[in-house]
Design a protein around this motif. Sequence first.
Motif, mmCIF file in Angstrom:
data_model
loop_
_atom_site.group_PDB
_atom_site.id
_atom_site.type_symbol
_atom_site.label_atom_id
_atom_site.label_comp_id
_atom_site.label_asym_id
_atom_site.label_seq_id
_atom_site.Cartn_x
_atom_site.Cartn_y
_atom_site.Cartn_z
ATOM 1 N N ARG A 192 -19.202 53.997 -25.560
ATOM 2 C CA ARG A 192 -19.823 52.905 -24.796
ATOM 3 C C ARG A 192 -19.136 51.569 -25.068
ATOM 4 N NH1 ARG A 192 -24.724 54.122 -22.461
ATOM 5 N NH2 ARG A 192 -25.629 56.149 -23.030
ATOM 6 N N ARG A 193 -18.762 51.347 -26.321
ATOM 7 C CA ARG A 193 -18.067 50.093 -26.640
ATOM 8 C C ARG A 193 -16.735 50.026 -25.911
ATOM 9 N NH1 ARG A 193 -20.538 46.910 -26.631
ATOM 10 N NH2 ARG A 193 -22.118 48.342 -25.942
ATOM 11 N N PHE A 194 -16.004 51.131 -25.891
ATOM 12 C CA PHE A 194 -14.709 51.133 -25.212
ATOM 13 C C PHE A 194 -14.885 50.839 -23.726
ATOM 14 C CE2 PHE A 194 -11.285 53.469 -27.836
ATOM 15 C CZ PHE A 194 -11.690 52.821 -28.988
ATOM 16 N N ARG A 195 -15.871 51.495 -23.082
ATOM 17 C CA ARG A 195 -16.078 51.275 -21.649
ATOM 18 C C ARG A 195 -16.485 49.838 -21.373
ATOM 19 N NH1 ARG A 195 -19.368 55.886 -21.631
ATOM 20 N NH2 ARG A 195 -21.145 54.626 -20.918
ATOM 21 N N ARG A 196 -17.239 49.268 -22.276
ATOM 22 C CA ARG A 196 -17.751 47.915 -22.068
ATOM 23 C C ARG A 196 -16.676 46.855 -22.263
ATOM 24 N NH1 ARG A 196 -19.073 43.644 -20.762
ATOM 25 N NH2 ARG A 196 -20.851 42.365 -21.386
ATOM 26 N N LEU A 197 -15.769 47.076 -23.223
ATOM 27 C CA LEU A 197 -14.898 45.986 -23.670
ATOM 28 C C LEU A 197 -13.453 46.104 -23.227
ATOM 29 C CD1 LEU A 197 -16.239 45.857 -27.339
ATOM 30 C CD2 LEU A 197 -17.021 44.515 -25.378
ATOM 31 N N LEU A 198 -12.892 47.295 -23.303
ATOM 32 C CA LEU A 198 -11.443 47.426 -23.153
ATOM 33 C C LEU A 198 -10.913 47.175 -21.745
ATOM 34 C CD1 LEU A 198 -10.514 50.384 -25.516
ATOM 35 C CD2 LEU A 198 -10.367 47.932 -25.907
ATOM 36 N N PRO A 199 -11.587 47.629 -20.663
ATOM 37 C CA PRO A 199 -10.978 47.423 -19.339
ATOM 38 C C PRO A 199 -10.673 45.966 -19.033
ATOM 39 C CG PRO A 199 -12.736 49.042 -19.193
ATOM 40 C CD PRO A 199 -12.811 48.463 -20.577
ATOM 41 N N ALA A 200 -11.657 45.083 -19.165
ATOM 42 C CA ALA A 200 -11.419 43.672 -18.839
ATOM 43 C C ALA A 200 -10.413 43.044 -19.790
ATOM 44 C CB ALA A 200 -12.731 42.896 -18.873
ATOM 45 N N ALA A 201 -10.526 43.380 -21.091
ATOM 46 C CA ALA A 201 -9.586 42.810 -22.066
ATOM 47 C C ALA A 201 -8.166 43.267 -21.775
ATOM 48 C CB ALA A 201 -9.996 43.220 -23.480
ATOM 49 N N ALA B 233 -13.277 25.943 -12.139
ATOM 50 C CA ALA B 233 -13.452 26.732 -10.919
ATOM 51 C C ALA B 233 -12.618 28.006 -10.955
ATOM 52 C CB ALA B 233 -13.075 25.881 -9.704
ATOM 53 N N VAL B 234 -11.361 27.898 -11.375
ATOM 54 C CA VAL B 234 -10.503 29.085 -11.447
ATOM 55 C C VAL B 234 -11.040 30.074 -12.469
ATOM 56 C CG1 VAL B 234 -8.193 29.901 -12.097
ATOM 57 C CG2 VAL B 234 -8.445 27.872 -10.654
ATOM 58 N N SER B 235 -11.505 29.570 -13.610
ATOM 59 C CA SER B 235 -12.056 30.445 -14.645
ATOM 60 C C SER B 235 -13.285 31.191 -14.138
ATOM 61 C CB SER B 235 -12.426 29.631 -15.892
ATOM 62 O OG SER B 235 -11.292 29.001 -16.442
ATOM 63 N N LEU B 236 -14.178 30.476 -13.429
ATOM 64 C CA LEU B 236 -15.383 31.110 -12.897
ATOM 65 C C LEU B 236 -15.034 32.158 -11.841
ATOM 66 C CD1 LEU B 236 -17.720 27.989 -12.544
ATOM 67 C CD2 LEU B 236 -17.942 29.851 -14.202
ATOM 68 N N LEU B 237 -14.052 31.856 -11.001
ATOM 69 C CA LEU B 237 -13.650 32.813 -9.962
ATOM 70 C C LEU B 237 -13.077 34.083 -10.578
ATOM 71 C CD1 LEU B 237 -13.080 33.591 -7.026
ATOM 72 C CD2 LEU B 237 -10.902 32.341 -7.203
ATOM 73 N N LEU B 238 -12.159 33.908 -11.529
ATOM 74 C CA LEU B 238 -11.564 35.080 -12.180
ATOM 75 C C LEU B 238 -12.623 35.888 -12.933
ATOM 76 C CD1 LEU B 238 -8.270 33.504 -13.579
ATOM 77 C CD2 LEU B 238 -8.475 35.116 -11.683
ATOM 78 N N ALA B 239 -13.554 35.194 -13.577
ATOM 79 C CA ALA B 239 -14.602 35.888 -14.321
ATOM 80 C C ALA B 239 -15.501 36.695 -13.388
ATOM 81 C CB ALA B 239 -15.433 34.882 -15.119
ATOM 82 N N ASP B 240 -15.862 36.108 -12.251
ATOM 83 C CA ASP B 240 -16.719 36.818 -11.309
ATOM 84 C C ASP B 240 -16.020 38.060 -10.754
ATOM 85 O OD1 ASP B 240 -19.289 36.728 -9.666
ATOM 86 O OD2 ASP B 240 -17.771 36.813 -8.087
ATOM 87 N N LEU B 241 -14.751 37.928 -10.384
ATOM 88 C CA LEU B 241 -13.993 39.075 -9.887
ATOM 89 C C LEU B 241 -13.843 40.135 -10.970
ATOM 90 C CD1 LEU B 241 -11.192 37.191 -7.902
ATOM 91 C CD2 LEU B 241 -13.155 38.427 -6.954
ATOM 92 N N SER B 242 -13.562 39.694 -12.190
ATOM 93 C CA SER B 242 -13.406 40.627 -13.300
ATOM 94 C C SER B 242 -14.701 41.372 -13.572
ATOM 95 C CB SER B 242 -12.951 39.869 -14.546
ATOM 96 O OG SER B 242 -12.853 40.721 -15.657
ATOM 97 N N LYS B 243 -15.829 40.663 -13.513
ATOM 98 C CA LYS B 243 -17.123 41.299 -13.760
ATOM 99 C C LYS B 243 -17.405 42.371 -12.709
ATOM 100 C CE LYS B 243 -21.429 41.791 -15.246
ATOM 101 N NZ LYS B 243 -21.977 42.581 -14.140
ATOM 102 N N ARG B 244 -17.180 42.032 -11.448
ATOM 103 C CA ARG B 244 -17.555 42.955 -10.370
ATOM 104 C C ARG B 244 -16.599 44.131 -10.226
ATOM 105 N NH1 ARG B 244 -18.067 40.241 -4.953
ATOM 106 N NH2 ARG B 244 -16.819 38.511 -5.735
ATOM 107 N N VAL C 215 -13.946 45.061 -12.459
ATOM 108 C CA VAL C 215 -13.402 45.703 -13.667
ATOM 109 C C VAL C 215 -14.544 46.134 -14.598
ATOM 110 C CG1 VAL C 215 -11.860 45.483 -15.640
ATOM 111 C CG2 VAL C 215 -11.293 44.346 -13.494
ATOM 112 N N GLU C 216 -15.338 45.165 -15.054
ATOM 113 C CA GLU C 216 -16.423 45.515 -15.984
ATOM 114 C C GLU C 216 -17.381 46.532 -15.364
ATOM 115 O OE1 GLU C 216 -18.446 42.621 -18.473
ATOM 116 O OE2 GLU C 216 -17.167 41.067 -17.596
ATOM 117 N N ASP C 217 -17.951 46.202 -14.197
ATOM 118 C CA ASP C 217 -18.936 47.085 -13.582
ATOM 119 C C ASP C 217 -18.324 48.411 -13.151
ATOM 120 O OD1 ASP C 217 -20.766 45.097 -13.973
ATOM 121 O OD2 ASP C 217 -20.784 44.393 -11.889
#
Length: 793
Positions: A81-90, A342-353, A355-357
């Motif tokens: 679970r830790r690997f799935r949660r952390l490694l893809p986005a990192a 703004a760029v940080s928030l945009l990249l974070a939102d895309l990464s969350k949707r 990559v993370e999810d």
Amino acid sequence: MHAPHYQARSGLVGGFRPDIQGLRAIAVGTVLIFHVYPPAMTGGYVGVDVFFVISGYLISMLLIKAALREGGVRFLEFYSRRFRRLLPAASVVLLVVAALTFTLPPSRWTDTAGEIIASALYVENWSLAARAVDYLGADAAPSPLQHFWSLSIEEQFYLFWPAVIAICLAAARRTGTDPRRVLFWTFTALTGVSLVFSVTLTQTNPQQTYFLSHTRFWELGVGGMLAVWLYGRPALPLAPRRVLAFAGLGAILAAAFLFTTSTSFPGAWALLPVLGTAAVLTAGHSDGPGPALTRVLLENRLAQWLGDISYSLYLWHWPVVVFHNAWFGAEIGPVDAAAMVAVSLLLADLSKRFVEDRFRHPPTEGRPGHHARTLSAGLASMLTCVAAGAMMIGFVQLRSSEPGGPDMAAYPGARVVSEGVTAIEGVAPIPDLAVAREDVAAVYGRGCHGSVEATEPTPCEFGDPGASFHVVVAGDSHAATWSTAFQEIARRRDWRLTVVTKSSCPPLGVPIIYRDGRYSACEMWTKAMLDLVRAERPDLVVLAMSPRYAVAPDGRPATLADGAARTLQALRDAQIPAAVFRDIPYLRFEPLECVAADPDCSTTLAESGHKIDPMVIASETVDQIPLLDLNDIICPEGICPMVQGNVVAWRDSNHLTATYISTLTTALEARLIQAGIGARTIGAAVAAEGPPRRSVTLDMDCGPLGAAPALQRQIVLHGAKDIYQWRLGEESDPRFEHWRLVVDGKGFAISGRYREGAPEVKDVHMKGSIHGSRFEGAGRRGPRECTVTGAYF
């Protein structure tokens, strides 16, 4: 930053309790503001401490609940679970940074590649601690991945914390003790030990302590203690929870706005945001609605969204800051700050949707072998990032290793000033900017340059160990820099050379302050160094140091100059001849990045941050202490070029490259004689060898060879009677060269060998006639036809 999912009660947003999601938003928001515009929130770095407590709390609660329900810790499932949660986005961030690194100045390439590897292996905090990077400083942007230090600490915590819980539960079963009691007191003991380390080491070495695992685990441990204490316990009444929420949020915000980079941190001051976070978590421990304050500040839609993307936002925001500053300059105005947010928030939102999810709940979840496949995929992603970093390092090494080695005739360096040599135009300077920062003296490679912690000298020996003339070079890293030139002089004159140096430790007879504390290790090292010198009784001791230190109060008022004078007087009392260096100018900018932007980059002595030099004052105070000053060559007519004679001079703001120092050898040798040392030292050594030495300067002109241009070179040979020699390095060295000139009547003959990076050693053969003091001749240098002229001097 991140924390594991927590399914404690209804009303969760993104898998977390709303108040925890809001705390994550506050944590990532303070860090983001601090990095984008530090004056707005001078203590915003405490957001990391908030994350630590949240992670310790949630991971402990998750493990304890699962272990008590299932009878033990399921390690494979936990790490999967830790690997799935952390490694893809990192991993995505690491690979994007690897692709963009070559848009940074070349001087950053090697460091960034190394940090990609360290970050992928989650040891970035130890890498930074080893280099004692000042993460809190306003100019701390050497790498886009420096923020991975906190992720590394969390992953290291996750590595051993499940085992601690498993051992505690096994001990509780064996002894029949309430497992919560065993867990709480074990967590308390581990947390207490880590806190003692943090408070103690912050007082003596705050920069390293900031990154060390064992000085940070207590913050996650506080979260673990809170999880055990609250587990199965009913919620507190609303009134005390209101007080805790108000006090906790107040403590976090007070630290964020009142702390500065000068605050002694982490240490005891970290208790404010840590205990504040614990108070807010306690206030939110309820199945019912939380206090109004937390609902307003932490459970609004914006806070919940920021909390939901906080891990990706933490991952992306620092690379955005670093690349912005590299591409557009470090002067950040309101528009720049808003754009970076703004760029940080945009990249974070895309990464969350995307990559993370995407990887958190894969289609194969629940199938046999799923956890093993997840761990294998995670390890593969880590190794991919490691391979990317290794390939970058390989590219840098390939780029900086010129086939056949550089023709040193094209790189006279300081000799364009000291000897009037003309530098060939249109030649790329050496060393390559990608490796110039590592172009250091041999004492570093030999491991005998003392570390900050060292208390005993580890001398490096060069030259002839049985020579009758012995020189000692001693001091801090500035003395180590000058040792490169002394090595060549020792080879020329058959000296024995001993180099005794230590990082950030000037050879003074007074205590100094280093990293906000008294530098006791330096005091012990200096005493031991002087004892060694007295025992060796060398023919000459040369001292050098940076003037940028502060004297530690010890009951007797003193200055750095007083300390230098005491050291020099101690040598005078022991009847050991000494000389000192005037320090080089201290630049107010990063020279390698300046050269990358403008090869003609320069400054002036007036613009440099050169302080009053204590060694200069001391040399005037103590009788018969010669001063060695080569700043008129390094900065001719008051202008300090970053590249001189096609050689990069500075490797950082206050150190010269070893390549450039080697071109100062002849000038330094002449200054030793001009300073009056010749009569007492060099002259004494020569007297034992025979007649006084003379020198011959030769100007060589060689025709073109294929596509290679014509070659011009000036060489200075030293000798006595009829034999003169010049040598650079040993035969195995890539830049080896050895010339021998023999005078016979009115003629001369030159023989020699050289490598200059080629696989084989080539020969030099020339001859000619002498008219008075003038030499004229011709011959071959390897495959080139050459003429040679020169004169005695």
